[in-house]
Enzyme design. Structure first.
Site, PDB file in Angstrom:
ATOM      1  N   CYS A 159       4.869   1.772  21.266  1.00 31.21           N
ATOM      2  CA  CYS A 159       3.607   1.798  20.333  1.00 31.21           C
ATOM      3  C   CYS A 159       3.812   1.489  18.921  1.00 31.21           C
ATOM      4  O   CYS A 159       5.010   1.422  18.461  1.00 31.21           O
ATOM      5  CB  CYS A 159       3.294   3.552  20.559  1.00 31.21           C
ATOM      6  SG  CYS A 159       1.971   3.801  19.497  1.00 31.21           S
ATOM      7  N   ASP A 160       2.865   1.091  18.537  1.00 27.62           N
ATOM      8  CA  ASP A 160       2.773   0.573  17.069  1.00 27.62           C
ATOM      9  C   ASP A 160       3.203   1.464  16.107  1.00 27.62           C
ATOM     10  O   ASP A 160       4.004   1.566  15.099  1.00 27.62           O
ATOM     11  CB  ASP A 160       1.376   0.290  16.826  1.00 27.62           C
ATOM     12  CG  ASP A 160       1.503  -0.282  15.327  1.00 27.62           C
ATOM     13  OD1 ASP A 160       2.095  -1.396  14.823  1.00 27.62           O
ATOM     14  OD2 ASP A 160       0.436   0.016  14.428  1.00 27.62           O
ATOM     15  N   CYS A 219       0.794  -1.211   0.062  1.00 27.42           N
ATOM     16  CA  CYS A 219       0.005  -0.198   0.047  1.00 27.42           C
ATOM     17  C   CYS A 219       0.817   1.212  -0.128  1.00 27.42           C
ATOM     18  O   CYS A 219       1.990   1.373   0.726  1.00 27.42           O
ATOM     19  CB  CYS A 219      -0.871  -0.046   1.248  1.00 27.42           C
ATOM     20  SG  CYS A 219      -1.995  -1.474   1.183  1.00 27.42           S
ATOM     21  N   ARG A 245      -4.330   1.127  -2.328  1.00 25.39           N
ATOM     22  CA  ARG A 245      -3.848  -0.454  -1.678  1.00 25.39           C
ATOM     23  C   ARG A 245      -3.745  -1.291  -2.769  1.00 25.39           C
ATOM     24  O   ARG A 245      -4.772  -2.044  -3.450  1.00 25.39           O
ATOM     25  CB  ARG A 245      -5.147  -0.608  -0.774  1.00 25.39           C
ATOM     26  CG  ARG A 245      -5.463   0.166   0.262  1.00 25.39           C
ATOM     27  CD  ARG A 245      -6.498  -0.161   1.356  1.00 25.39           C
ATOM     28  NE  ARG A 245      -5.982  -1.446   2.069  1.00 25.39           N
ATOM     29  CZ  ARG A 245      -5.202  -1.545   3.103  1.00 25.39           C
ATOM     30  NH1 ARG A 245      -4.702  -0.435   3.489  1.00 25.39           N
ATOM     31  NH2 ARG A 245      -4.847  -2.546   3.675  1.00 25.39           N
ATOM     32  N   CYS A 297      -2.625  12.387  18.173  1.00 23.22           N
ATOM     33  CA  CYS A 297      -1.270  11.308  18.202  1.00 23.22           C
ATOM     34  C   CYS A 297      -0.150  12.084  18.310  1.00 23.22           C
ATOM     35  O   CYS A 297       0.040  12.904  17.537  1.00 23.22           O
ATOM     36  CB  CYS A 297      -1.520  10.292  17.189  1.00 23.22           C
ATOM     37  SG  CYS A 297      -0.128   8.913  17.315  1.00 23.22           S
ATOM     38  N   CYS A 302      -9.401  16.919  22.320  1.00 19.41           N
ATOM     39  CA  CYS A 302      -8.478  16.247  21.415  1.00 19.41           C
ATOM     40  C   CYS A 302      -7.281  15.814  22.012  1.00 19.41           C
ATOM     41  O   CYS A 302      -6.909  15.028  21.738  1.00 19.41           O
ATOM     42  CB  CYS A 302      -8.305  17.691  20.629  1.00 19.41           C
ATOM     43  SG  CYS A 302      -6.622  17.597  19.767  1.00 19.41           S
ATOM     44  N   CYS A 360      -2.009  24.995  22.847  1.00 22.57           N
ATOM     45  CA  CYS A 360      -2.989  23.777  23.006  1.00 22.57           C
ATOM     46  C   CYS A 360      -3.771  23.912  24.544  1.00 22.57           C
ATOM     47  O   CYS A 360      -4.651  23.607  24.876  1.00 22.57           O
ATOM     48  CB  CYS A 360      -2.412  22.535  23.247  1.00 22.57           C
ATOM     49  SG  CYS A 360      -1.919  21.811  21.402  1.00 22.57           S
TER      50      CYS A 360
END
Length: 385
Positions: A275-276, A25, A140, A330, A326, A317
């Site tokens: 983390c992934d 992908c 994809r 990430c 929010c 922020c």
């Protein structure tokens, strides 16, 4: 270690074939992880390591329920016998725990045998599909550049025929984001999919990243459709998680949580990363051949990683009225000065849905169904201009 840390669930995602995949992908963030192990041609999680992980993972849990999450690469590149062995080991070490499994797949390798196994063992399946054929086949593709939508659709049909519970993981990019209603209605009406997760593409150096203004318009347009017709019947993860933050309870997705760090990832050789989305050498916690899962997940490094999300927020922020909703999203998407790349889109979305979220919160506090909002047009957004 504080009680609140010890009482929360602990997750370590498994990579049974590492970054190995039968597709290529265009936007995949994980294929390059093969380069972390240049001296190992076959990235295969052994049954010996699987047993050690299973034992440690179950023993590490502080709750009765244990969730095993299988991710790729492409998970179905391991034979069915591997996953049957995984179930044997889970039963061996269960110790009274209630064990569940979920597996993420690109859907191209699903067969009748697979579908029967998934149904009989009550596995939840996440299928990556980017909407109608025109959208999906834009990015994809196979390694030979061939389209994959037809194979994915065949796989979904098999899951439906065997009664397998599944949900959709839909990547939002600079192409399909311009057609939000076509996109959403495909899942709702054609696939009859009831659980949808939108994953915005934000990767440095890519030319297909969804733009912040696109992301905001995409979410607002779909929300307008959802709040009028589908509350309680279509479960869109970002809408449910936004409502959770409005209620002051933990959201169902880590990107909108105040802190992260309770969900790590284990590669095929036992290496555990924070983390992934942070599988880089500097975020490697250790290896379960030498360390314990408990030691790694509650280590100062992992706890610092979890706190980094809030402590690394951009200055603006802290004065933003939507910070509670929010939480800076990430950390991987914070490109400049701690500000999230998608900030503009999220701000537009939260402002747009605020009246509806306020009303659904009120309904929940009154022990009423949020779906009642569909009968109350005065609480719908005023339009997505």
């Amino acid at each position: 270690m504080t009680p609140n840390i010890l009482s929360r669930p602990l997750y370590v995602m498994l990579k049974p074939v590492g970054a190995g995949c039968n597709l290529a992908c265009h936007y995949c963030y994980y294929l390059d992880k093969k380069k972390l192990y240049p001296n190992d041609p076959r990235h295969i999680l052994s049954e010996e390591l699987l047993e050690e992980f299973t034992k440690q993972y179950i023993e590490a849990q502080t709750t009765q329920e244990v969730l095993f999450t299988w991710h790729g690469g492409e998970t179905f590149m391991r034979p069915l016998s591997f996953y049957k062995k995984a179930l044997e080991l889970q039963r061996k070490y269960a110790g009274g725990h209630i064990i569940s499994n979920c597996i993420q797949t690109n859907g191209t390798l699903i067969t009748e045998e697979w579908a029967r196994f998934l149904h009989d063992n009550q596995w939840l399946v996440g299928v990556s599909i980017d909407g109608p054929q025109e959208f999906h086949d834009e990015f994809r593709l196979t390694r030979q550049g061939k389209p994959t939508w037809a194979k994915v659709r065949k796989g979904i049909d098999l899951l439906n025929r065997f009664g397998v519970e599944w949900n959709a993981m839909a990547v939002v990019n600079d192409y399909n984001a311009d057609y939000p209603l076509d996109f959403y209605r495909f899942f709702r009406d054609e696939l009859e999919c009831r659980y949808i997760q939108f994953a915005p593409i934000v990767e440095r150096g890519l030319d297909c990243n969804v733009r912040p203004e696109q992301w905001g318009n995409f979410l607002c347009t779909i929300f307008d459709e959802w709040v009028r017709h589908d509350v309680g019947t279509e479960f869109v993860q970002i809408f449910d998680s936004t409502l959770a933050n409005w209620m002051g309870v933990p959201p169902g997705v880590c990107t909108l949580a105040r802190e992260c760090g309770h969900a790590a990832v284990m590669e095929w050789n036992g290496d555990v990363y924070c983390c992934d989305h942070f599988v880089f050498p500097e975020y490697k916690l250790g290896n379960i051949h030498r360390d314990t899962i408990v030691g790694l997940m509650y280590s100062p490094r992992q706890r610092e990683f979890g706190r980094m999300k809030h402590e690394g927020l951009a200055k603006q922020c802290h004065t933003c009225e939507w910070l509670f909703a929010c939480n800076g999203e990430c950390p991987k998407n914070r490109w400049q000065g701690g500000l999230n790349y998608l900030c503009e889109g999220y701000r537009r979305f939260f402002e747009h849905v605020a009246p509806s979220m306020d009303r659904m919160k009120q309904l929940l506090q009154q022990e009423k169904a949020p779906a009642l909002i569909m009968q109350e047009p005065q609480y719908w957004p005023k339009g997505n201009q």
